[in-house]
Design an enzyme around this catalytic site. Structure first.
Site: not given
Length: 445
Positions: A99, A102, A230, A269, A294, A305, A307
């Site tokens: 991003h 980031d 996404e 997701h 992803d 989430d 991750d």
């Protein structure tokens, strides 16, 4: 300076290796069905989790130990770039993603933010000249700053819409400059908390207008990367407009955007939407909309989430089963949108985590390839649906039957008999193929 001085290049050593800093199953040069593993899997490192994540959660402050944390501001941003390309080289990954926030801190004004981005993009561009690692995709963060409290393209405030457009405009320019394969849109704040204060029609119309503007600008500057949406059903917003593949596909079809977008499917997701990972991949695939992945996993006992790095071999196998049937991911890849656990706070844990994910997808690739090569499920499915290849079934498929003809046929039927779905048998076969690929021959003796 070296940020990971005690870790060398991660090499393939085979399934019997006990070296924690080695691949056991991912051999980038090994050919599977005519392509190398590296060509099939197209791994990518997520900049946000790997280099900016600090381990903080709603109950505790950041606890990650990172060699670059002694810096701040732009010095920190530059140190992260140095650390990133060191990690990319040692893992031998072909791609990374980020991003905008980031890689560079936001300034007091949009102009200052642009200036910060330009300086870091200059640095990344220089590193990329001598690195094999390329940009899989970039995106604009349109969800973290308080200005996006009510959304970005779906905000009730036109000033926010304009600001979001400026960020995406800059993101597309960066994508073109760095040769990004794709550009991603994730609408974390594009949705609503309650319909009591929401003009849903206007918000959806505006979101479509935003996407059309992005398509037009990409054409204007000559950016030919693939646009990706996404899907995610919730978090941080209670109800997000890109709930799942089916919902987002309906949106794209409604607003004449289907030809310009594909989907970036995230495993966790799918879990939040009440689907399996392979379900979302299948829906995207059969509609010609599977663009990228992803690669992570969620915790089925938790409702958010998480991750996690992907280590579920059933999930990686069934994911690669869909990807192989899709003919691969084209310009997409397998991006590790995954973070080490809060308790895994040392720098070497970043390597352990990526090794685990890469090995897990390597196993999934090999198992899926063998399943498809042996037509294990295809043979059963063809037999199961055989009634549609002959007689009345064929007439249904070819469109020559109508309700009158079907009623006449049904009136002549006796007792209808179905055949077993053989689910347990198929799961046994899946287990057998998994074990044959993932367990070394010596261990099976």
């Amino acid at each position: 300076m070296a940020y990971f001085p005690n870790i060398g290049k991660i090499a393939y050593e085979g399934p019997e290796s006990r070296n924690p800093f080695a691949f056991k199953f991912y051999n980038p040069e090994e050919k599977v069905g005519g392509k190398t593993m590296e060509e099939h899997l197209r791994f990518s490192v997520a900049y946000w989790h790997t280099f900016t994540g600090d381990g903080s959660d709603p109950f505790g402050v950041g606890n990650m130990i990172r060699p670059w944390d002694k810096y701040s501001g732009m010095d920190l941003a530059k140190a992260r770039v140095e650390a990133a390309f060191e990690l990319f080289e040692k893992l031998n990954v072909p791609f990374f993603c980020f991003h905008d926030v980031d890689i560079a801190p936001e300034g007091e004004t949009l102009s200052e933010t642009y200036k910060n981005l330009d300086e870091i993009v200059d640095m990344i561009e220089e590193y990329m000249k001598t690195s094999k690692t390329k940009l899989l995709w970039n995106t604009a963060n349109l969800f973290s700053h308080p200005r996006f409290v009510h959304g970005a393209a779906t905000s009730c405030n036109a000033d926010v819409f304009a600001y979001a457009a400026a960020k995406v405009k800059k993101g597309l320019e960066i994508a073109k400059r760095l040769g990004a394969e794709n550009y991603v849109f994730w609408g974390g704040r594009e949705g609503y908390e309650t319909l009591l204060n929401t003009d849903m029609k206007l918000e959806l119309d505006n979101l479509a207008r935003f996407f059309h503007m992005a398509v037009d600008y990409a054409k204007e500057i000559g950016f030919d990367g693939q646009f990706l949406i996404e899907p995610k059903p919730k978090e941080p917003t209670k109800h997000q407009y890109d709930f799942d593949v089916a919902t987002a596909l309906a949106f794209l079809q409604t607003y004449g955007l289907k030809d310009y977008f594909k989907f970036n499917i995230e495993a966790n997701h799918a879990t939040l939407a009440g689907h399996t990972f392979e379900h979302e991949l299948r829906v995207a695939r059969i509609h010609g909309m599977l663009g990228s992945v992803d690669a992570n996993q969620g915790d089925m006992l938790l409702g958010w989430d998480t991750d996690e790095f992907p280590t579920d071999l059933y999930a990686t196998t069934l994911a690669m089963y869909e990807i192989l049937q899709n003919g691969g991911l084209g310009r997409g890849g397998l991006n590790f949108d995954a973070k080490v656990r809060r308790g895994s706070f040392e720098p070497e844990d970043l390597f352990y985590a990526h090794i685990a994910g890469m090995d897990s997808f390597a196993i999934g690739l090999k198992v899926a390839h063998r399943l498809l090569e042996d037509r294990v499920f295809e043979q059963f499915i063809e037999e199961r649906y055989k009634s549609y290849t002959e007689g009345i079934g064929r007439e249904i498929v070819e469109g020559t039957a109508d309700f009158h003809k079907l009623e006449q046929y049904a009136l002549q039927l006796g007792e209808i008999r179905n055949t077993s779905g053989r689910l347990e048998r198929l799961k046994t076969l899946l287990n057998q193929y998994l074990l044959e690929v993932s367990v070394p021959s010596k261990a099976r003796l």
